[in-house]
Design an enzyme around this catalytic site. Sequence first.
Site, PDB file in Angstrom:
ATOM      1  N   LYS A 135      -1.558   5.360   8.546  1.00 52.22           N
ATOM      2  CA  LYS A 135      -0.761   5.395   7.300  1.00 52.22           C
ATOM      3  C   LYS A 135      -1.694   5.604   6.097  1.00 52.22           C
ATOM      4  O   LYS A 135      -1.438   6.459   5.237  1.00 52.22           O
ATOM      5  CB  LYS A 135       0.009   4.077   7.142  1.00 52.22           C
ATOM      6  CG  LYS A 135       0.704   3.944   5.798  1.00 52.22           C
ATOM      7  CD  LYS A 135       1.273   2.555   5.538  1.00 52.22           C
ATOM      8  CE  LYS A 135       1.710   2.439   4.087  1.00 52.22           C
ATOM      9  NZ  LYS A 135       2.223   1.140   3.716  1.00 52.22           N
TER      10      LYS A 135
ATOM     11  N   THR B 172       0.875  -1.176   0.000  1.00 55.38           N
ATOM     12  CA  THR B 172       0.000   0.000   0.000  1.00 55.38           C
ATOM     13  C   THR B 172       0.913   1.227   0.000  1.00 55.38           C
ATOM     14  O   THR B 172       1.639   1.461   0.967  1.00 55.38           O
ATOM     15  CB  THR B 172      -0.873   0.037   1.271  1.00 55.38           C
ATOM     16  OG1 THR B 172      -1.646  -1.158   1.314  1.00 55.38           O
ATOM     17  CG2 THR B 172      -1.798   1.245   1.256  1.00 55.38           C
TER      18      THR B 172
ATOM     19  N   LYS C 281      -7.654   1.639  -3.217  1.00 55.60           N
ATOM     20  CA  LYS C 281      -7.306   1.205  -1.856  1.00 55.60           C
ATOM     21  C   LYS C 281      -7.437   2.364  -0.859  1.00 55.60           C
ATOM     22  O   LYS C 281      -8.031   2.218   0.205  1.00 55.60           O
ATOM     23  CB  LYS C 281      -5.878   0.650  -1.867  1.00 55.60           C
ATOM     24  CG  LYS C 281      -5.217   0.458  -0.527  1.00 55.60           C
ATOM     25  CD  LYS C 281      -5.620  -0.822   0.145  1.00 55.60           C
ATOM     26  CE  LYS C 281      -5.075  -0.879   1.563  1.00 55.60           C
ATOM     27  NZ  LYS C 281      -5.486  -2.049   2.296  1.00 55.60           N
TER      28      LYS C 281
HETATM   29  P1  NAD Z   1       6.036  -5.698   7.303  1.00 61.09           P
HETATM   30  O1  NAD Z   1       6.787  -4.554   7.858  1.00 61.09           O
HETATM   31  O2  NAD Z   1       5.652  -6.833   8.195  1.00 61.09           O
HETATM   32  O3  NAD Z   1       6.846  -6.333   6.052  1.00 61.09           O
HETATM   33  C1  NAD Z   1       7.593  -5.592   5.141  1.00 61.09           C
HETATM   34  C2  NAD Z   1       8.868  -6.382   4.852  1.00 61.09           C
HETATM   35  O4  NAD Z   1       9.595  -5.722   3.818  1.00 61.09           O
HETATM   36  C3  NAD Z   1       9.796  -6.483   6.063  1.00 61.09           C
HETATM   37  O5  NAD Z   1      10.048  -7.841   6.357  1.00 61.09           O
HETATM   38  C4  NAD Z   1      11.072  -5.758   5.602  1.00 61.09           C
HETATM   39  O6  NAD Z   1      12.262  -6.313   6.121  1.00 61.09           O
HETATM   40  C5  NAD Z   1      10.968  -5.923   4.101  1.00 61.09           C
HETATM   41  N1  NAD Z   1      11.767  -4.949   3.360  1.00 61.09           N
HETATM   42  C6  NAD Z   1      11.856  -3.604   3.540  1.00 61.09           C
HETATM   43  N2  NAD Z   1      12.684  -3.057   2.615  1.00 61.09           N
HETATM   44  C7  NAD Z   1      13.124  -4.081   1.846  1.00 61.09           C
HETATM   45  C8  NAD Z   1      13.997  -4.151   0.735  1.00 61.09           C
HETATM   46  N3  NAD Z   1      14.587  -3.068   0.223  1.00 61.09           N
HETATM   47  N4  NAD Z   1      14.229  -5.368   0.179  1.00 61.09           N
HETATM   48  C9  NAD Z   1      13.637  -6.487   0.684  1.00 61.09           C
HETATM   49  N5  NAD Z   1      12.796  -6.483   1.753  1.00 61.09           N
HETATM   50  C10 NAD Z   1      12.552  -5.289   2.313  1.00 61.09           C
HETATM   51  O7  NAD Z   1       4.734  -5.076   6.618  1.00 61.09           O
HETATM   52  P2  NAD Z   1       3.378  -5.838   6.217  1.00 61.09           P
HETATM   53  O8  NAD Z   1       2.404  -5.765   7.334  1.00 61.09           O
HETATM   54  O9  NAD Z   1       3.722  -7.140   5.603  1.00 61.09           O
HETATM   55  O10 NAD Z   1       2.820  -4.841   5.092  1.00 61.09           O
HETATM   56  C11 NAD Z   1       3.373  -4.784   3.793  1.00 61.09           C
HETATM   57  C12 NAD Z   1       2.532  -3.839   2.965  1.00 61.09           C
HETATM   58  O11 NAD Z   1       1.174  -4.304   2.940  1.00 61.09           O
HETATM   59  C13 NAD Z   1       2.481  -2.407   3.525  1.00 61.09           C
HETATM   60  O12 NAD Z   1       2.522  -1.521   2.459  1.00 61.09           O
HETATM   61  C14 NAD Z   1       1.146  -2.366   4.273  1.00 61.09           C
HETATM   62  O13 NAD Z   1       0.609  -1.066   4.350  1.00 61.09           O
HETATM   63  C15 NAD Z   1       0.310  -3.269   3.377  1.00 61.09           C
HETATM   64  N6  NAD Z   1      -0.833  -3.904   4.069  1.00 61.09           N
HETATM   65  C16 NAD Z   1      -0.692  -4.417   5.318  1.00 61.09           C
HETATM   66  C17 NAD Z   1      -1.800  -5.002   5.932  1.00 61.09           C
HETATM   67  C18 NAD Z   1      -1.681  -5.610   7.314  1.00 61.09           C
HETATM   68  O14 NAD Z   1      -2.720  -5.907   7.919  1.00 61.09           O
HETATM   69  N7  NAD Z   1      -0.466  -5.827   7.826  1.00 61.09           N
HETATM   70  C19 NAD Z   1      -3.025  -5.069   5.266  1.00 61.09           C
HETATM   71  C20 NAD Z   1      -3.128  -4.561   3.957  1.00 61.09           C
HETATM   72  C21 NAD Z   1      -2.017  -3.969   3.372  1.00 61.09           C
END
Ligand code: NAD
Length: 292
Positions: free
Chosen positions: A243, A93, A168
């Site tokens: 966010k 997102t 979204k």
């Molecule tokens: P998270 O922080 O758990 O996971 C993100 C991952 O990306 C981390 O493990 C981090 O180490 C990795 N990362 C960061 N930079 C990187 C790079 N350069 N190369 C490789 N890996 C890298 O976040 P999440 O909860 O999994 O969310 C991910 C996305 O999904 C976000 O944009 C969030 O807004 C969206 N989202 C989350 C939810 C939720 O309920 N958690 C729901 C819908 C959407």
Amino acid sequence: MATIAFIGLGNMGLPMAGNLVRAGHQVRGFDLAAEARAAAQDLAVPVANTLVEACDEADVIITMLPAGRHVLTVWAELIETAGPGTLLIDCSTIDVDSARKAHLLAEGKSLVTLDAPVSGGTGGAAAGTLTFMAGGSEEAFQRALPVLEAMGKKIVHCGAAGAGQAAKICNNMILGISMIGVCEAFALGEKLGLSHQALFDVASTSSGQCWSLTSYCPVPGPVPASPANRDYRPGFAAALMLKDLRLAREAALASGAETPLGDHAARLYERFDEDGYGSRDFSAIIEMLRHG
Ligand code: NAD
């Protein structure tokens, strides 16, 4: 079956990658964090040591990263290594502007690109029941469909580049505003001596009906599965709601849209987050609203 690189194995990315493995795709995951790579191995998701290694000979590359700057950094690198015809899908997102920039980075490179953020949270990611909102060409959408179907149950083509992100943030602005509305109604009902159950029974079958009420009811009792019944453990954390409301505010400013309630919802969630409650479920904001 496709060869898929999955970049970003966090709370959402890892269960999504797991579903691709279970569907029979050949998956190679990568995450900067050693912890995330180890968790992937525990879940039988194969991991690569570098981004380049993960993307080697991939037909499809999926990114699931925290914010626009991470996506642009990773896409700038993988665009240099992806072979011609590779389909790039960003499921993070992020702001609409960065999403469009990511598509533009790939222009003229014989790559096919799609923004496809999700709704449904970590529960939906694990169960393979996410909703995907896609932006990009018809070709990109059709190619992505079988891959996205392994991770979700509803996949909507919203329009051209960036349209998935636009859908979204509009959806989540409704969610933030409606949760505050439901919380205010319960707080007012309490002052008027109305039981939670009575208000729920009326509003859930009347014109006040909405998802914030019927799935995430902010008081314990009427909806046993809602986070209010487990001391507001998320669920959907207030920090993530904030966010998304900030992304909506940014998009409104950039496009000249008037979103007074969206702005106000963002300010209330900012206060809730500053008070130290960002890791609680977003429905816990009822506790702040009760006391003004
Ligand atoms: P998270 O922080 O758990 O996971 C993100 C991952 O990306 C981390 O493990 C981090 O180490 C990795 N990362 C960061 N930079 C990187 C790079 N350069 N190369 C490789 N890996 C890298 O976040 P999440 O909860 O999994 O969310 C991910 C996305 O999904 C976000 O944009 C969030 O807004 C969206 N989202 C989350 C939810 C939720 O309920 N958690 C729901 C819908 C959407």
